[in-house]
Write a protein that holds these residues in place. Structure first.
Motif, PDB file in Angstrom:
ATOM      1  N   GLY A 246       0.841  -1.197   0.000  1.00 31.44           N
ATOM      2  CA  GLY A 246       0.000   0.000   0.000  1.00 31.44           C
ATOM      3  C   GLY A 246       0.870   1.238   0.000  1.00 31.44           C
ATOM      4  O   GLY A 246       1.864   1.301   0.740  1.00 31.44           O
ATOM      5  N   ARG A 247       0.545   2.190  -0.822  1.00 28.79           N
ATOM      6  CA  ARG A 247       1.292   3.454  -0.848  1.00 28.79           C
ATOM      7  C   ARG A 247       1.240   4.043   0.575  1.00 28.79           C
ATOM      8  O   ARG A 247       0.177   4.077   1.201  1.00 28.79           O
ATOM      9  CB  ARG A 247       0.621   4.389  -1.833  1.00 28.79           C
ATOM     10  CG  ARG A 247       1.408   5.647  -2.142  1.00 28.79           C
ATOM     11  CD  ARG A 247       0.525   6.638  -2.888  1.00 28.79           C
ATOM     12  NE  ARG A 247       0.123   6.179  -4.217  1.00 28.79           N
ATOM     13  CZ  ARG A 247       0.872   6.293  -5.318  1.00 28.79           C
ATOM     14  NH1 ARG A 247       2.049   6.865  -5.234  1.00 28.79           N
ATOM     15  NH2 ARG A 247       0.439   5.859  -6.480  1.00 28.79           N
ATOM     16  N   GLU A 248       2.386   4.497   1.059  1.00 26.15           N
ATOM     17  CA  GLU A 248       2.477   4.886   2.468  1.00 26.15           C
ATOM     18  C   GLU A 248       1.444   5.941   2.853  1.00 26.15           C
ATOM     19  O   GLU A 248       0.785   5.835   3.884  1.00 26.15           O
ATOM     20  CB  GLU A 248       3.893   5.394   2.781  1.00 26.15           C
ATOM     21  CG  GLU A 248       4.123   5.599   4.265  1.00 26.15           C
ATOM     22  CD  GLU A 248       5.598   5.563   4.658  1.00 26.15           C
ATOM     23  OE1 GLU A 248       6.464   5.400   3.768  1.00 26.15           O
ATOM     24  OE2 GLU A 248       5.870   5.707   5.854  1.00 26.15           O
ATOM     25  N   SER A 249       1.270   6.944   1.993  1.00 30.42           N
ATOM     26  CA  SER A 249       0.356   8.040   2.343  1.00 30.42           C
ATOM     27  C   SER A 249      -1.079   7.525   2.491  1.00 30.42           C
ATOM     28  O   SER A 249      -1.827   7.984   3.353  1.00 30.42           O
ATOM     29  CB  SER A 249       0.425   9.146   1.289  1.00 30.42           C
ATOM     30  OG  SER A 249       0.160   8.591   0.011  1.00 30.42           O
ATOM     31  N   ILE A 250      -1.442   6.550   1.676  1.00 28.91           N
ATOM     32  CA  ILE A 250      -2.822   6.050   1.732  1.00 28.91           C
ATOM     33  C   ILE A 250      -2.987   5.087   2.917  1.00 28.91           C
ATOM     34  O   ILE A 250      -4.001   5.124   3.628  1.00 28.91           O
ATOM     35  CB  ILE A 250      -3.245   5.429   0.374  1.00 28.91           C
ATOM     36  CG1 ILE A 250      -4.769   5.355   0.263  1.00 28.91           C
ATOM     37  CG2 ILE A 250      -2.684   4.083   0.132  1.00 28.91           C
ATOM     38  CD1 ILE A 250      -5.246   5.148  -1.165  1.00 28.91           C
ATOM     39  N   LEU A 251      -1.962   4.270   3.195  1.00 25.92           N
ATOM     40  CA  LEU A 251      -2.029   3.400   4.382  1.00 25.92           C
ATOM     41  C   LEU A 251      -2.129   4.261   5.638  1.00 25.92           C
ATOM     42  O   LEU A 251      -2.878   3.950   6.568  1.00 25.92           O
ATOM     43  CB  LEU A 251      -0.782   2.507   4.469  1.00 25.92           C
ATOM     44  CG  LEU A 251      -0.696   1.293   3.544  1.00 25.92           C
ATOM     45  CD1 LEU A 251       0.622   0.552   3.778  1.00 25.92           C
ATOM     46  CD2 LEU A 251      -1.864   0.336   3.719  1.00 25.92           C
TER      47      LEU A 251
END
Ligand code: PMP
Length: 414
Positions: A246-251
């Motif tokens: 998962g893209r860090e910002s979205i996680l």
């Protein structure tokens, strides 16, 4: 831990086969011809030994012990995460969440991301060729939120209609969820282009990579997806372990999914402070041995070389396609120009289960059924297909065996 195999320049499939103990088995008195890797691939000795070695020498619970074994187990578990990060080229190991498999990964996204974000009338876009695990989690989410599931059509070759897709991306589309490779048809989707269109509109993108990672190089940054899901057991690793990238910002923006131990920020006795991610999404004791095995599977794939594996499998695919297509009354289901490592087919007047049973009597393992893709079967007007799928250990001789056995089975069953 077991050593990584030494592989020479030539693709020596007979040498590679020796790394897989199960391939020495006989089934029904015949040498096993294993053509069901798309369901579950076999494991090399290095993976089996890594799991056993972990269990024999290092097993303990991770992340919360001061004692040596716990620290060793934690180091092995986190080293496996780092291997996965490198394998898919994620920016950070925080973006790698260990889960049970692709199914759990997609459910996690639907429930932790989708449920918090979607409202009545929002849209989720998938394609007609998806596996049930990239359909049903979204149907559940639609029931929970009032969102609408929309399905991009495919053509008679099993190719996703790019123009229809572009036209279906609308102001209410919130999530696009697509397979990179179809498990029922073998179609490889042009994901970079498809995802780019969604990304420009700020739509969350989810990729089911279960059938892609064993066969082609995957780079999540190049793909530009927000989420990427895959399973260990389809890439020569153990069952019960898989990955959600998962893209860090979205996680970071997502609420937790399951509650329990491990998923809160804490300080271990050894003084190591873990980041909020990815542990927030790994409630409870994880599958440590599975992660260690997955790490060893990645080592194995990298030692052989994913590009070489892909080229070898394309040769197998070309050979299987040409041979099977020459059989009267046999129809290939899935004839996309870009295909991965499998052939699905139907034979006039013969039920796939009967065909599969006869092949099994000759030691040939294929899969028959709807392949958890019932909409695909409905589209092609068949209840089921016979599917032969290839892994890095299959040989041209095995494709010839399949061809001969299918001919014999047809003669017997007609
Ligand atoms: N997606 C695809 C394309 C698959 O082939 C599979 C496995 N057949 C899955 C998802 C589900 O994977 P798992 O059962 O490992 O969760």
């Amino acid at each position: 831990m077991a050593a990584v195999p030494r592989v020479t320049d030539a693709y020596d499939v007979m040498r590679i086969r020796e790394d897989f103990p199960i391939l020495a088995r006989r089934v029904n008195g015949r040498p096993l011809v294993y053509l069901d890797s798309a369901a579950s691939a076999q494991q090399p000795a290095t993976v089996i030994d890594a799991v056993a070695g972990y269990s024999r020498e290092h097993h303990a619970n991770v992340h919360r012990g001061i004692h040596t074994l716990s620290q060793e187990a934690t180091a092995l578990y986190e080293a496996a995460r780092e291997r996965v990060r490198r394998f898919v080229n994620a920016r950070s190991a925080s973006e790698i969440v260990f889960v049970r498999g692709t199914t759990e990964a997609i459910n996690l996204v639907a429930q932790a991301h989708g449920r918090a974000q979607l409202e009545q009338g929002d849209e989720i876009l998938i394609s007609w060729l998806e596996h049930h695990s990239n359909i049903v989690p979204w149907q559940l989410l639609c029931e929970q939120t009032g969102a609408i599931l929309r399905v991009v059509p495919i053509d008679r070759r099993g190719v996703v209609d790019n123009d229809a897709y572009a036209g279906m991306l609308g102001p209410r589309t919130r999530i696009v969820a697509l397979a990179q490779v179809s498990n029922a048809l073998g179609t490889v989707l042009p994901l970079r282009e498809l995802l780019e269109l969604a990304r420009r509109r700020g739509i969350t993108t989810v990729v089911d990579g279960a059938q892609a990672v064993p066969h082609q190089r995957v780079d999540v940054q190049q793909l530009g997806c927000d989420f990427y899901a895959f399973s260990g057991h389809k890439m020569y690793g153990p069952t019960g372990i898989g990955v959600l990238y998962g893209r860090e910002s979205i996680l970071e923006s997502m609420p937790p999914w399951q509650g329990g131990g491990e998923m809160i920020l804490s300080v271990s006795f050894s003084g190591t402070t873990y980041n909020h991610l990815p542990h927030r999404f790994e409630a409870g004791t994880p599958n440590i041995a599975g992660a260690v095995g997955l790490g060893a599977a990645i080592d194995y794939i990298e030692a052989v070389g994913i590009d070489r594996i892909g080229r070898h499998e394309q040769e197998l695919l070309a050979s299987a396609t040409a041979q099977l297509a020459s059989i009267p009354g046999l129809t290939l289901i899935g004839t996309a120009p870009q295909k991965s490592s499998l052939v699905s087919f139907a034979v006039d007047g013969i039920h796939p289960h009967d065909l599969g049973t006869v092949l099994d009597s000759e030691g040939i393992a294929v899969r028959t059924g709807h392949h958890c893709a019932m909409p695909v079967m409905e589209f092609f007007g068949v209840p089921a297909t016979t599917r032969a799928s290839f892994g890095l250990y299959n040989s041209r001789a095995e494709i010839d065996e399949l061809y001969g056995a299918v001919l014999r089975a047809i003669r017997m069953l007609r």
